[in-house]
Design an enzyme around this catalytic site. Structure first.
Site, PDB file in Angstrom:
ATOM      1  CE  LYS A  96       3.400   5.626  -0.035  1.00 31.14           C
ATOM      2  NZ  LYS A  96       2.336   5.114  -0.919  1.00 31.14           N
ATOM      3  CB  CYS A 146      -1.286   9.496   1.642  1.00 36.00           C
ATOM      4  SG  CYS A 146      -1.957   8.036   2.415  1.00 36.00           S
TER       5      CYS A 146
END
Ligand SMILES: NC(=O)C1=CN([C@@H]2O[C@H](COP(=O)(O)OP(=O)(O)OC[C@H]3O[C@@H](n4cnc5c(N)ncnc54)[C@H](O)[C@@H]3O)[C@@H](O)[C@H]2O)C=CC1
Ligand SMILES: CC(=O)N[C@@H]1[C@@H](OP(=O)(O)OP(=O)(O)OC[C@H]2O[C@@H](n3ccc(=O)[nH]c3=O)[C@H](O)[C@@H]2O)O[C@H](C(=O)O)[C@@H](O)[C@@H]1O
Length: 417
Positions: free
Chosen positions: A198, A252
């Site tokens: 991720k 993010c």
């Protein structure tokens, strides 16, 4: 992202309790309403699963943890300066630990620094629950969703990655997500590898956006349309140069490099430099605006500047870490009278934005008042604007979204026209 996930899990498993610390979120879901806008299909799914009893919501995290056998954490993980802030994650983990039973599975979907699930979450669960680590499972299964398309992403737009702190945790997490996704489930081998997947995805994007932004700067000295050159360069499979822009926003991509650099005790110059290149882009846009105004005979301190776009990217009403904030702040600091408009955002309600709000409805009627227009977000709505109404204002197109205009323009990636 927690509500879309809870609603899809409820739709598939029939028995989900959503836990939130925000009373208003819980009350809305209990009433069968979605407090989250801009997610296609979410309102209907929340109404349906709430009505049939498969989805309920509560702020009573300890009781919910005591009743549940599978616990999923998807709270924000932020940064304080350049240091990861896991406080919300740890609060949620502590609540789960207080109700954890032998045989339970705990899944972390929040993006975390590599090593967190194994070295922070699991020991904390042991400490809070008094259980032996072998008595429960823990896995990291990253959220691969984007705002504005959460339901379709959760249901299977991309393979689902699962990584356990042990083989059994990874196996059981895989069984759960196999029920949820129409796509494949990829066992990463362990939780830390899944965490790296991720974080690496996000770093890959930040570094490649930085490359595009750096290349965009040579448009002027080379008198070339860099965006066109990128488009053509990308016509062969070994090149995927991203789009230049005014900087990298959202909750993010700007954070994930720090999740790695704060974790490993070594220099990562490419990752760190790329972050710096992207963080510098708002100033690059501000400087281009000031230069264009001065060449048009208007000093920045005498200028009224309209900024189009407060959202960090098109199609969302999200302003977290939006590059528009530093651009507006720098223009304001240099004395400009700054105005902002965004069709997707309630501009007057946006914190830390020293600009007056202009509604989209008033834009063309007031267009001739501005000395400069800065396009920061490529919302579709801007394509319909009649830029001739802006008189002899100059334009900075930070997204290369407007095409040829009857006004002096600086386009990030293409230079002046
Ligand atoms: N929003 C996005 O586009 C994506 C987000 N993610 C990840 O999902 C995670 C959550 O992000 P968002 O949903 O955007 O955040 P958000 O801020 O929209 O929602 C987070 C929710 O968690 C609640 N909350 C905070 N602390 C809590 C606690 N201790 N117990 C229960 N609830 C608590 C808040 O009240 C809020 O309702 C982050 O780790 C993010 O990296 C991943 C992919 C995409
Ligand atoms: C690869 C990808 O698209 N990842 C998604 C991303 O969502 P996010 O909403 O942050 O959008 P994004 O498209 O990465 O954009 C981030 C920022 O970067 C800018 N941006 C993006 C791409 C590009 O070529 N140039 C550029 O300047 C955008 O304008 C925005 O300000 O990050 C999410 C995440 O990692 O949480 C992830 O789940 C989403 O799928």
């Amino acid at each position: 992202m927690g509500l879309p996930l809870a609603a899809v899990l409820a739709d598939v498993t029939g028995n989900v309790v959503g836990v939130d610390i925000d009373e208003s979120v819980v009350e809305a879901v209990a009433a069968g309403e979605s407090p989250v806008d801009g997610e296609p299909g979410l309102s209907e799914l929340v109404a349906e699963t709430s009505a049939d009893g498969s989805l309920s919501a509560t702020t009573a995290s300890g009781q919910a943890a005591a009743d549940a056998r599978v616990h999923v954490v998807i709270v924000p993980t932020l940064i304080e300066g350049t240091e990861p802030d896991l406080s919300m994650l740890l609060a949620a983990v502590d609540a789960i630990g207080s109700g954890l039973d032998a045989g339970d599975l705990v899944i972390i979907e929040s993006t975390v620094p590599p090593g967190t699930t194994r070295d922070v979450v699991t020991p904390r669960l042991v400490e809070r629950s008094g259980l032996d680590p072998a008595e429960f499972g823990v896995a990291f299964c990253p959220e691969r969703t984007a705002s504005g398309r959460a339901i379709q992403d959760i249901r299977g737009a991309y393979p689902k990655v699962v990584g356990g702190v042990d083989d059994e945790s990874e196996r059981v997490a895989g069984l759960l997500y196999d029920e949820l996704t129409t796509n494949e489930v990829i066992p990463a081998g362990d939780a830390t590898t899944a965490e790296c997947v991720k974080v690496f995805e996000g770093i890959y994007r930040d570094v490649n956006i930085a490359l595009a932004n750096e290349l965009a700067k040579v448009a002027e000295p080379l008198d070339v349309d860099v965006t066109r050159a990128i488009e053509v360069a990308n016509t062969q499979p070994f090149c995927e140069i991203h789009d230049p822009g005014p900087g990298v926003g959202g909750h993010c991509i700007p954070l994930y490099p720090h999740f790695l650099t704060a974790t490993v005790e070594m220099d990562l110059p490419l990752v760190e430099t790329s972050r710096g290149v992207n963080d510098e882009m708002p100033s690059f846009v501000t400087d281009a605006t000031v230069d264009l105004l001065e060449d048009n005979g208007v000093a920045i301190e005498d200028a009224r500047v309209l900024v189009l776009g407060v959202a960090y990217r098109a199609g969302v009403d999200e302003t977290r870490k939006s590059p528009t904030r530093p651009v507006v702040a720098e223009l304001d600091e240099r004395g400009a009278d700054v105005w902002a408009a965004d069709p997707a955002v309630d501009v007057p309600a946006v914190p830390d934005l020293p600009a007056s709000a202009c509604s989209m409805a008033d834009l063309e009627a007031t267009a001739d008042r501005y000395d400069a227009v800065v396009v920061m977000t490529d919302h579709d709505a801007y394509a319909d604007l009649d830029f001739a109404a802006f008189g002899d204002a100059v334009v900075v197109d930070a997204r290369d979204t407007l095409g040829a205009l009857p006004l002096t323009t600086y386009t990030v990636g293409a230079g002046r026209s």
